[in-house]
Design a protein around this motif. Structure first.
Motif, PDB file in Angstrom:
ATOM      1  N   ALA A  25       0.876  -1.366   0.235  1.00  0.00           N
ATOM      2  CA  ALA A  25       0.118   0.044   0.130  1.00  0.00           C
ATOM      3  C   ALA A  25       0.776   1.345  -0.126  1.00  0.00           C
ATOM      4  O   ALA A  25       0.545   2.282  -0.791  1.00  0.00           O
ATOM      5  CB  ALA A  25      -0.930   0.101   1.106  1.00  0.00           C
ATOM      6  N   ALA A  26       2.021   1.296   0.733  1.00  0.00           N
ATOM      7  CA  ALA A  26       2.910   2.275   0.788  1.00  0.00           C
ATOM      8  C   ALA A  26       3.620   2.660  -0.776  1.00  0.00           C
ATOM      9  O   ALA A  26       3.569   3.738  -1.139  1.00  0.00           O
ATOM     10  CB  ALA A  26       3.939   2.214   1.868  1.00  0.00           C
ATOM     11  N   LEU A  27       3.850   1.534  -1.238  1.00  0.00           N
ATOM     12  CA  LEU A  27       4.409   1.698  -2.631  1.00  0.00           C
ATOM     13  C   LEU A  27       3.457   2.251  -3.682  1.00  0.00           C
ATOM     14  O   LEU A  27       3.710   3.199  -4.365  1.00  0.00           O
ATOM     15  CB  LEU A  27       5.009   0.229  -3.010  1.00  0.00           C
ATOM     16  CG  LEU A  27       5.340   0.294  -4.463  1.00  0.00           C
ATOM     17  CD1 LEU A  27       6.836   0.902  -4.611  1.00  0.00           C
ATOM     18  CD2 LEU A  27       5.749  -1.222  -4.917  1.00  0.00           C
ATOM     19  N   ILE A  28       2.263   1.752  -3.424  1.00  0.00           N
ATOM     20  CA  ILE A  28       1.153   2.208  -4.360  1.00  0.00           C
ATOM     21  C   ILE A  28       0.791   3.843  -4.345  1.00  0.00           C
ATOM     22  O   ILE A  28       0.756   4.600  -5.027  1.00  0.00           O
ATOM     23  CB  ILE A  28       0.055   1.447  -4.103  1.00  0.00           C
ATOM     24  CG1 ILE A  28       0.003   0.179  -4.795  1.00  0.00           C
ATOM     25  CG2 ILE A  28      -1.219   2.164  -4.766  1.00  0.00           C
ATOM     26  CD1 ILE A  28      -1.159  -0.849  -4.404  1.00  0.00           C
ATOM     27  N   VAL A  29       0.839   4.284  -2.670  1.00  0.00           N
ATOM     28  CA  VAL A  29       0.701   5.703  -2.282  1.00  0.00           C
ATOM     29  C   VAL A  29       1.836   6.431  -3.004  1.00  0.00           C
ATOM     30  O   VAL A  29       1.646   7.665  -3.423  1.00  0.00           O
ATOM     31  CB  VAL A  29       0.601   5.709  -1.145  1.00  0.00           C
ATOM     32  CG1 VAL A  29       0.522   7.233  -0.654  1.00  0.00           C
ATOM     33  CG2 VAL A  29      -0.905   5.113  -0.442  1.00  0.00           C
ATOM     34  N   ILE A  30       3.197   6.070  -2.750  1.00  0.00           N
ATOM     35  CA  ILE A  30       4.288   6.722  -3.248  1.00  0.00           C
ATOM     36  C   ILE A  30       4.264   6.991  -4.893  1.00  0.00           C
ATOM     37  O   ILE A  30       4.374   8.017  -5.436  1.00  0.00           O
ATOM     38  CB  ILE A  30       5.588   6.112  -2.906  1.00  0.00           C
ATOM     39  CG1 ILE A  30       5.781   6.172  -1.503  1.00  0.00           C
ATOM     40  CG2 ILE A  30       6.589   6.749  -3.620  1.00  0.00           C
ATOM     41  CD1 ILE A  30       6.806   5.146  -0.928  1.00  0.00           C
ATOM     42  N   LEU A  32       1.516   6.738  -6.607  1.00  0.00           N
ATOM     43  CA  LEU A  32       0.528   7.677  -7.231  1.00  0.00           C
ATOM     44  C   LEU A  32       0.660   8.931  -6.846  1.00  0.00           C
ATOM     45  O   LEU A  32       0.533   9.933  -7.739  1.00  0.00           O
ATOM     46  CB  LEU A  32      -0.931   7.133  -6.504  1.00  0.00           C
ATOM     47  CG  LEU A  32      -2.073   7.842  -6.722  1.00  0.00           C
ATOM     48  CD1 LEU A  32      -2.574   7.813  -8.286  1.00  0.00           C
ATOM     49  CD2 LEU A  32      -3.179   7.553  -5.720  1.00  0.00           C
ATOM     50  N   GLY A  33       1.305   9.306  -5.703  1.00  0.00           N
ATOM     51  CA  GLY A  33       1.717  10.536  -5.295  1.00  0.00           C
ATOM     52  C   GLY A  33       2.700  11.449  -6.420  1.00  0.00           C
ATOM     53  O   GLY A  33       2.540  12.355  -6.804  1.00  0.00           O
ATOM     54  N   LEU A  34       3.757  10.469  -6.662  1.00  0.00           N
ATOM     55  CA  LEU A  34       4.614  11.078  -7.798  1.00  0.00           C
ATOM     56  C   LEU A  34       4.069  11.408  -9.058  1.00  0.00           C
ATOM     57  O   LEU A  34       4.403  12.547  -9.774  1.00  0.00           O
ATOM     58  CB  LEU A  34       5.971   9.996  -7.951  1.00  0.00           C
ATOM     59  CG  LEU A  34       6.831   9.831  -6.928  1.00  0.00           C
ATOM     60  CD1 LEU A  34       7.761   8.765  -6.860  1.00  0.00           C
ATOM     61  CD2 LEU A  34       7.626  11.345  -6.579  1.00  0.00           C
ATOM     62  N   THR A  35       3.065  10.377  -9.358  1.00  0.00           N
ATOM     63  CA  THR A  35       2.168  10.787 -10.776  1.00  0.00           C
ATOM     64  C   THR A  35       1.327  12.235 -10.635  1.00  0.00           C
ATOM     65  O   THR A  35       1.697  12.763 -11.703  1.00  0.00           O
ATOM     66  CB  THR A  35       1.415   9.424 -11.078  1.00  0.00           C
ATOM     67  OG1 THR A  35       2.191   8.206 -11.099  1.00  0.00           O
ATOM     68  CG2 THR A  35       0.863   9.678 -12.500  1.00  0.00           C
ATOM     69  N   LYS A  38       3.727  15.153 -10.835  1.00  0.00           N
ATOM     70  CA  LYS A  38       4.400  15.231 -12.162  1.00  0.00           C
ATOM     71  C   LYS A  38       3.509  15.757 -12.883  1.00  0.00           C
ATOM     72  O   LYS A  38       3.711  16.900 -13.939  1.00  0.00           O
ATOM     73  CB  LYS A  38       4.678  13.794 -12.568  1.00  0.00           C
ATOM     74  CG  LYS A  38       5.839  14.150 -13.842  1.00  0.00           C
ATOM     75  CD  LYS A  38       6.463  12.861 -14.330  1.00  0.00           C
ATOM     76  CE  LYS A  38       7.130  13.164 -15.385  1.00  0.00           C
ATOM     77  NZ  LYS A  38       8.376  13.076 -15.343  1.00  0.00           N
ATOM     78  N   VAL A  39       2.047  15.369 -12.838  1.00  0.00           N
ATOM     79  CA  VAL A  39       1.066  15.889 -14.045  1.00  0.00           C
ATOM     80  C   VAL A  39       0.636  17.158 -13.551  1.00  0.00           C
ATOM     81  O   VAL A  39       0.436  18.115 -14.581  1.00  0.00           O
ATOM     82  CB  VAL A  39      -0.108  14.738 -13.947  1.00  0.00           C
ATOM     83  CG1 VAL A  39      -1.339  15.381 -14.553  1.00  0.00           C
ATOM     84  CG2 VAL A  39       0.262  13.502 -14.238  1.00  0.00           C
ATOM     85  N   THR A  40       0.433  17.522 -12.381  1.00  0.00           N
ATOM     86  CA  THR A  40      -0.002  18.846 -11.975  1.00  0.00           C
ATOM     87  C   THR A  40       1.168  20.119 -12.108  1.00  0.00           C
ATOM     88  O   THR A  40       0.658  20.997 -12.307  1.00  0.00           O
ATOM     89  CB  THR A  40      -0.546  18.973 -10.414  1.00  0.00           C
ATOM     90  OG1 THR A  40       0.401  18.533  -9.423  1.00  0.00           O
ATOM     91  CG2 THR A  40      -1.651  17.939 -10.139  1.00  0.00           C
ATOM     92  N   ARG A  41       2.225  19.607 -12.063  1.00  0.00           N
ATOM     93  CA  ARG A  41       3.358  20.819 -12.201  1.00  0.00           C
ATOM     94  C   ARG A  41       3.573  20.966 -13.523  1.00  0.00           C
ATOM     95  O   ARG A  41       4.599  21.392 -14.230  1.00  0.00           O
ATOM     96  CB  ARG A  41       4.567  20.270 -11.496  1.00  0.00           C
ATOM     97  CG  ARG A  41       4.435  20.375 -10.133  1.00  0.00           C
ATOM     98  CD  ARG A  41       5.835  20.205  -9.360  1.00  0.00           C
ATOM     99  NE  ARG A  41       5.452  20.401  -8.036  1.00  0.00           N
ATOM    100  CZ  ARG A  41       6.713  20.370  -7.062  1.00  0.00           C
ATOM    101  NH1 ARG A  41       7.921  20.389  -7.616  1.00  0.00           N
ATOM    102  NH2 ARG A  41       6.394  20.756  -5.862  1.00  0.00           N
ATOM    103  N   GLY A  42       3.045  20.102 -14.641  1.00  0.00           N
ATOM    104  CA  GLY A  42       3.037  20.006 -16.055  1.00  0.00           C
ATOM    105  C   GLY A  42       4.534  19.432 -16.571  1.00  0.00           C
ATOM    106  O   GLY A  42       5.042  19.760 -17.642  1.00  0.00           O
ATOM    107  N   GLY A  43       4.920  18.635 -15.596  1.00  0.00           N
ATOM    108  CA  GLY A  43       6.229  17.927 -16.163  1.00  0.00           C
ATOM    109  C   GLY A  43       6.033  16.703 -17.255  1.00  0.00           C
ATOM    110  O   GLY A  43       7.041  16.233 -17.604  1.00  0.00           O
ATOM    111  N   LEU A  44       4.558  16.393 -17.332  1.00  0.00           N
ATOM    112  CA  LEU A  44       4.272  15.387 -18.441  1.00  0.00           C
ATOM    113  C   LEU A  44       4.022  16.191 -19.615  1.00  0.00           C
ATOM    114  O   LEU A  44       3.023  16.810 -19.863  1.00  0.00           O
ATOM    115  CB  LEU A  44       3.012  14.750 -17.818  1.00  0.00           C
ATOM    116  CG  LEU A  44       2.859  13.427 -18.512  1.00  0.00           C
ATOM    117  CD1 LEU A  44       3.960  12.314 -18.762  1.00  0.00           C
ATOM    118  CD2 LEU A  44       1.653  12.791 -17.955  1.00  0.00           C
ATOM    119  N   GLU A  45       4.881  15.884 -20.642  1.00  0.00           N
ATOM    120  CA  GLU A  45       4.852  16.596 -21.868  1.00  0.00           C
ATOM    121  C   GLU A  45       4.699  15.380 -22.960  1.00  0.00           C
ATOM    122  O   GLU A  45       5.354  14.328 -22.914  1.00  0.00           O
ATOM    123  CB  GLU A  45       6.049  17.231 -22.361  1.00  0.00           C
ATOM    124  CG  GLU A  45       6.064  18.350 -21.211  1.00  0.00           C
ATOM    125  CD  GLU A  45       7.581  19.313 -21.664  1.00  0.00           C
ATOM    126  OE1 GLU A  45       8.088  19.025 -22.681  1.00  0.00           O
ATOM    127  OE2 GLU A  45       7.736  20.223 -20.876  1.00  0.00           O
TER     128      GLU A  45
END
Length: 56
Positions: A25-30, A32-35, A38-45
């Protein structure tokens, strides 16, 4: 002998299963959090799709 009495092996196995479940569960949360970050900061191009040539 009572049927409700739990053997020591079952208690240890249950504890180990809870530990593995919490780790998963901790791995999934990490991830998901990183994703989300990355998406909200616009790093995903997205790169524009390139046309595939058939070699002719």
């Amino acid at each position: 002998m009572s049927l409700s009495k739990q053997h020591e092996l079952h208690r240890r196995r249950k504890g180990r299963n809870i530990g593995v479940g919490l780790s998963l569960a901790a791995l999934i949360v990490i991830v998901l959090g990183l994703t989300v970050v990355k998406v909200t900061r616009g790093g995903l191009e997205f790169q524009p799709a390139t046309e595939m040539s058939d070699g002719s």
